[in-house]
Design a protein around this motif. Sequence first.
Motif, mmCIF file in Angstrom:
data_model
loop_
_atom_site.group_PDB
_atom_site.id
_atom_site.type_symbol
_atom_site.label_atom_id
_atom_site.label_comp_id
_atom_site.label_asym_id
_atom_site.label_seq_id
_atom_site.Cartn_x
_atom_site.Cartn_y
_atom_site.Cartn_z
ATOM 1 N N CYS A 83 1.113 -1.397 0.361
ATOM 2 C CA CYS A 83 -0.093 0.032 0.534
ATOM 3 C C CYS A 83 0.989 1.148 0.176
ATOM 4 C CB CYS A 83 -0.924 -0.019 1.073
ATOM 5 S SG CYS A 83 -2.382 -0.709 1.374
ATOM 6 N N ILE A 84 2.141 1.307 0.929
ATOM 7 C CA ILE A 84 3.383 2.537 0.484
ATOM 8 C C ILE A 84 3.490 2.335 -0.608
ATOM 9 C CG2 ILE A 84 5.177 3.345 1.686
ATOM 10 C CD1 ILE A 84 4.560 1.731 4.235
ATOM 11 N N ASP A 85 3.454 2.116 -1.642
ATOM 12 C CA ASP A 85 4.209 1.642 -2.458
ATOM 13 C C ASP A 85 3.256 2.022 -3.735
ATOM 14 O OD1 ASP A 85 6.762 2.351 -4.317
ATOM 15 O OD2 ASP A 85 6.344 0.788 -5.115
ATOM 16 N N LEU A 86 2.122 1.922 -3.351
ATOM 17 C CA LEU A 86 0.736 2.133 -4.017
ATOM 18 C C LEU A 86 0.616 0.696 -4.998
ATOM 19 C CD1 LEU A 86 1.346 6.247 -5.316
ATOM 20 C CD2 LEU A 86 0.102 4.849 -3.186
ATOM 21 N N LEU A 87 1.162 -0.018 -4.590
ATOM 22 C CA LEU A 87 1.039 -1.512 -5.754
ATOM 23 C C LEU A 87 -0.482 -1.764 -5.560
ATOM 24 C CD1 LEU A 87 3.841 -2.775 -5.509
ATOM 25 C CD2 LEU A 87 3.520 -2.149 -7.109
ATOM 26 N N GLU A 88 -0.516 -1.094 -4.365
ATOM 27 C CA GLU A 88 -2.123 -1.423 -3.696
ATOM 28 C C GLU A 88 -3.164 -0.730 -3.326
ATOM 29 O OE1 GLU A 88 -3.393 -4.094 -4.179
ATOM 30 O OE2 GLU A 88 -2.563 -6.082 -3.855
ATOM 31 N N PRO A 89 -4.543 0.189 -3.981
ATOM 32 C CA PRO A 89 -5.096 1.024 -3.267
ATOM 33 C C PRO A 89 -5.568 0.331 -2.156
ATOM 34 C CG PRO A 89 -6.591 0.072 -4.646
ATOM 35 C CD PRO A 89 -5.437 -0.942 -4.997
ATOM 36 N N ILE A 90 -5.502 1.928 -1.319
ATOM 37 C CA ILE A 90 -6.176 1.408 0.202
ATOM 38 C C ILE A 90 -7.867 1.833 0.016
ATOM 39 C CG2 ILE A 90 -3.829 2.122 1.076
ATOM 40 C CD1 ILE A 90 -4.723 5.026 1.803
ATOM 41 N N ASP A 91 -8.079 1.401 1.184
ATOM 42 C CA ASP A 91 -10.005 1.519 1.126
ATOM 43 C C ASP A 91 -10.234 2.952 1.925
ATOM 44 O OD1 ASP A 91 -10.567 -0.354 -0.808
ATOM 45 O OD2 ASP A 91 -9.955 -1.780 1.366
ATOM 46 N N ALA A 92 -9.339 2.942 2.761
ATOM 47 C CA ALA A 92 -9.704 4.865 4.099
ATOM 48 C C ALA A 92 -8.276 5.105 4.512
ATOM 49 C CB ALA A 92 -10.589 4.227 4.776
ATOM 50 N N GLY A 93 -8.075 5.938 4.416
ATOM 51 C CA GLY A 93 -6.953 7.174 5.713
ATOM 52 C C GLY A 93 -5.815 7.169 4.121
ATOM 53 N N ARG A 94 -4.866 8.021 5.061
ATOM 54 C CA ARG A 94 -4.252 8.563 4.042
ATOM 55 C C ARG A 94 -2.628 8.112 4.108
ATOM 56 N NH1 ARG A 94 -3.605 14.983 4.513
ATOM 57 N NH2 ARG A 94 -2.972 14.116 6.864
ATOM 58 N N ILE A 95 -1.606 8.232 3.221
ATOM 59 C CA ILE A 95 0.036 8.327 3.221
ATOM 60 C C ILE A 95 0.388 9.141 2.850
ATOM 61 C CG2 ILE A 95 1.154 6.508 2.223
ATOM 62 C CD1 ILE A 95 -0.224 4.230 2.275
ATOM 63 N N LEU A 96 1.403 9.723 3.695
ATOM 64 C CA LEU A 96 2.260 10.979 3.634
ATOM 65 C C LEU A 96 3.645 10.440 3.141
ATOM 66 C CD1 LEU A 96 -0.298 11.800 5.167
ATOM 67 C CD2 LEU A 96 0.250 14.475 4.633
ATOM 68 N N VAL A 97 3.958 11.037 2.067
ATOM 69 C CA VAL A 97 5.772 11.538 1.715
ATOM 70 C C VAL A 97 5.943 12.373 1.889
ATOM 71 C CG1 VAL A 97 7.716 10.386 0.808
ATOM 72 C CG2 VAL A 97 5.548 9.059 0.343
ATOM 73 N N HIS A 98 7.030 12.925 3.141
ATOM 74 C CA HIS A 98 7.882 14.242 3.018
ATOM 75 C C HIS A 98 6.386 15.519 2.746
ATOM 76 C CE1 HIS A 98 11.891 13.017 3.703
ATOM 77 N NE2 HIS A 98 12.240 12.765 2.159
ATOM 78 N N GLY A 99 5.592 14.870 3.027
ATOM 79 C CA GLY A 99 4.259 16.159 3.600
ATOM 80 C C GLY A 99 3.544 15.834 2.759
ATOM 81 N N GLU A 100 3.476 14.896 1.315
ATOM 82 C CA GLU A 100 2.823 14.927 0.256
ATOM 83 C C GLU A 100 2.277 13.974 0.190
ATOM 84 O OE1 GLU A 100 3.159 14.239 -4.618
ATOM 85 O OE2 GLU A 100 4.616 14.162 -3.236
ATOM 86 N N GLU A 101 0.648 13.588 0.037
ATOM 87 C CA GLU A 101 -0.033 12.873 0.356
ATOM 88 C C GLU A 101 0.033 12.135 -0.989
ATOM 89 O OE1 GLU A 101 -4.736 11.739 0.789
ATOM 90 O OE2 GLU A 101 -4.308 14.126 1.008
ATOM 91 N N ILE A 102 0.156 11.018 -0.849
ATOM 92 C CA ILE A 102 0.919 10.211 -2.325
ATOM 93 C C ILE A 102 -0.842 9.404 -2.138
ATOM 94 C CG2 ILE A 102 3.241 9.891 -1.261
ATOM 95 C CD1 ILE A 102 2.654 7.563 -0.968
#
Length: 282
Positions: A83-102
Amino acid sequence: MTTVGGSEGGPGRAIRGSEGGPGRAAGGGGAGRRDAVALRLEGVRKSFGPLEVLRGIDLEVAEHEVVCLIGASGSGKSTLLRCIDLLEPIDAGRILVHGEEITAPGVDVDRVRRRIGIVFQAFNLFPHMTVLRNVTLAPEKVLRKDPREAEAEALALLERFGLAEKRDEYPDRLSGGQQQRVAIIRALAMRPDVLLLDEVTSALDPELIAEVLDVIRELARQGMTMVIATHEMGFARETADRVCLLDGGVILEEGPPERIFSEPREPRTREFLRRIVEAGRL
């Protein structure tokens, strides 16, 4: 060549931080200054049909911090990394890398993946390409690097991790440990902000595990920000700044390895570690 993960010579090694908190880089500025957050997960959920694999993951990883994910098979470790690498789409929530919501709508997934390296259990090397070409392909095609620059940086990485003499070999001529080291080098050649490692020793014979773990230890010493899913408890205890136990799709317990392995607070953590000890893996 600039060392991957920082300036020439590498950044300072992360010092273990307070309970459950991120580390701070040695020599990284004012005393007591915490590193910037490299990766943040907020309420991340992921299901496959009726099976909810991640049930609200909250996690922060500081720059230069090494976080090891432990837990039984099926606890969600690999899914979390995917999920962090966006190989799987998440169903809820947020992931941010250096403040950018990926995970925001409309984000360029290919651009995000240039910033996040991931290495799997399977080596996934291109069998028809030499070691050198496996390493230079993505920097040339994705980062648009000059082939001479890409080759020089690849050779420096191969030299750094003891594989310079294998530059012209094909993957089927390498040992499993050598192939996994090439896979890690290939990820590093993209100069990622965060490196994800998913059970990278699971497919190796016991005598080959040490050479791969040595590479990861070197990256940790150089300050590479890493999230590592592993069953190697001794390695996690030695190398991690923080250990997170996943159980049933949640982070059940987290903290410095000294406490997690010596004085776990959750009954499930104690039971998991008891079984690990009985199996002779800690």
